[in-house]
Each structure stands twice: as structure tokens, then as C-alpha cells.
Design an enzyme around this catalytic site. Structure first.
Site, short mmCIF file in Angstrom:
data_model
loop_
_atom_site.label_atom_id
_atom_site.label_comp_id
_atom_site.label_asym_id
_atom_site.label_seq_id
_atom_site.Cartn_x
_atom_site.Cartn_y
_atom_site.Cartn_z
N LYS A 190 0.81 -1.19 0.00
CA LYS A 190 0.00 0.00 0.00
C LYS A 190 0.86 1.25 0.00
O LYS A 190 0.41 2.32 -0.39
CB LYS A 190 -0.88 0.04 1.25
N GLY A 191 2.08 1.12 0.45
CA GLY A 191 2.91 2.28 0.69
C GLY A 191 3.18 3.18 -0.50
O GLY A 191 3.34 4.38 -0.35
N GLU A 243 8.37 2.14 -5.77
CA GLU A 243 8.34 1.84 -4.33
C GLU A 243 8.30 3.13 -3.54
O GLU A 243 8.76 4.17 -4.00
CB GLU A 243 9.61 1.07 -3.94
N ASP A 244 7.81 3.03 -2.32
CA ASP A 244 7.88 4.15 -1.39
C ASP A 244 9.26 4.19 -0.73
O ASP A 244 9.88 5.23 -0.64
CB ASP A 244 6.77 4.08 -0.34
N ASP A 295 3.71 3.71 6.66
CA ASP A 295 2.87 3.55 7.85
C ASP A 295 3.61 2.88 8.99
O ASP A 295 4.68 2.31 8.82
CB ASP A 295 1.65 2.72 7.51
N ASP A 331 14.30 -0.65 2.23
CA ASP A 331 15.03 -0.86 3.49
C ASP A 331 16.09 -1.94 3.27
O ASP A 331 17.13 -1.67 2.70
CB ASP A 331 14.07 -1.33 4.59
N PHE A 335 13.19 4.95 11.62
CA PHE A 335 11.82 4.51 11.31
C PHE A 335 11.01 5.72 10.89
O PHE A 335 10.75 6.61 11.69
CB PHE A 335 11.19 3.82 12.52
N VAL A 336 10.64 5.75 9.61
CA VAL A 336 9.93 6.91 9.05
C VAL A 336 8.50 6.56 8.67
O VAL A 336 8.19 5.41 8.34
CB VAL A 336 10.68 7.50 7.84
N ARG A 393 0.02 7.08 7.11
CA ARG A 393 0.20 7.14 5.66
C ARG A 393 -0.21 8.49 5.09
O ARG A 393 0.33 8.95 4.10
CB ARG A 393 -0.64 6.06 4.96
#
Length: 183
Positions: free
Chosen positions: A46-47, A102-103, A162, A106, A155-156, A168
Site C-alpha cells: 500500500k505504501g 516503491e515508497d 505507515d 530498506d 523509522f519513518v 500514511r
């Protein structure tokens, strides 16, 4: 006084204007690179919804879009790289250029799996565009053609990203307070 999502953000890492400016630059580069043969844009749910929406409006080409949803197993904030498809593409990608959007990247484990999966379907090419990349979190090397921003390994949330399905809708990328996700 009411509590808002913004109260859980330690600091803003990337403001809305910076994000939109960089996506405009990426869109122009994509339009140049694919001028002769536009790609199928594949958003990863969903990102990537926000990124795909804003990026594609800045690609001055007739493009098609499709979506995939994949799940990687692991603890709450870490990926194991064991992936399953929750929603597959509706489009046939044989002999087409594919651009995965992609958002954030990582560890790269899920994306590496996705690249292998899509390349096995006979496309002309498969490339990656991402708004964010965390070089210090990478566990595998991935060639990313379009990178919005390299960010620290924090952690963003926001702009599609989210934690527990929240945040989001923040218009920026912010660092989430540790107290929100650590007990």
C-alpha cells in the site's frame, strides 16, 4: 486538547515541497528515458500509492499502471525476505518495459524477490524507482535506476509509509518517535 498523528512524529525529515520537487525531477527523467517505449508502472501496495500518484502525474508519456501487493514475513519493523503475493498484476508484462515504483527500500529483500519474480515473466526490462532508500539498512544489493532521497536508517512514516496502518496520510516524511513502536 486532541492528539493528532503529528504528535507522534519526532521530526520532519522531508517536507511536502521537497518531495514534490524531487518527484517532478524523477518524472522528467523517466519521460526522457522511456520516450520511445513507455513503461508499465507497477506500484507496490500500500505504501507506494502516494508516490505513484504524484510521480505519474509528472511523467509526460502515455503510461499504463498496475499494482501488486506483497507481504514479507518478519517482526513488526523488520522484513525477513520471505514473500507471498497478495495481489498480482492484471497486465501481461511480456515484451514490455516495467518500472516498479516503491515508497522505500530498506533491507531490499522483498524487492529482490519481486525483481526476480517479474523478470521471470519475459519483460523487455524491469527497473526500479523509489522515493526513499536506506543505504545503511541494505542486506542485498539492488540496482535502483531512480532514487528520490537516500535517508538515514530511522523509522519513518508519512507520505504513504505507515506504522500499524497509521500515518500514511501525513503530507511529509517524518521520523516516528521510538515511544510509539517500542515498549
Amino acid at each position: 486538547m486532541s492528539v493528532t498523528l503529528h504528535d507522534d512524529v519526532e521530526r520532519i525529515l522531508l517536507d511536502e515541497q521537497s518531495i514534490h520537487s524531487r518527484l517532478a525531477e524523477m518524472g522528467e527523467a523517466i519521460a526522457r528515458d522511456y520516450a520511445e517505449d513507455p513503461p508499465l508502472i507497477v506500484g507496490v501496495l500500500k505504501g507506494a500509492v502516494m508516490v505513484v500518484g504524484d510521480l505519474t502525474r509528472r511523467i509526460d508519456l502515455p503510461i499504463d499502471m498496475d499494482w501488486m501487493a506483497v507481504s514479507s514475513y518478519g517482526s513488526g519493523t523488520k522484513s525477513s525476505g520471505v514473500v507471498r503475493i497478495l495481489k498480482d498484476l492484471g497486465a501481461d508484462i511480456t515484451d514490455r518495459h516495467v518500472l516498479i515504483v516503491e515508497d522505500i527500500i530498506d533491507s531490499g529483500l522483498t524487492l529482490k524477490w519481486l525483481l526476480t519474480n517479474l523478470r521471470s515473466r519475459g519483460p523487455k526490462s524491469v527497473e526500479v524507482a523509489t522515493l526513499l532508500r536506506k543505504p545503511d539498512a541494505a542486506r542485498v544489493e539492488i540496482d535502483v535506476k531512480y532514487v528520490g532521497f537516500d535517508i538515514p536508517n530511522e523509522f519513518v512514516v508519512g507520505y504513504g509509509l505507515d506504522y500499524a496502518e497509521k500515518y500514511r496520510n501525513l503530507p511529509y516524511v517524518g521520523v516516528l518517535k521510538r515511544s510509539v513502536y517500542e515498549d
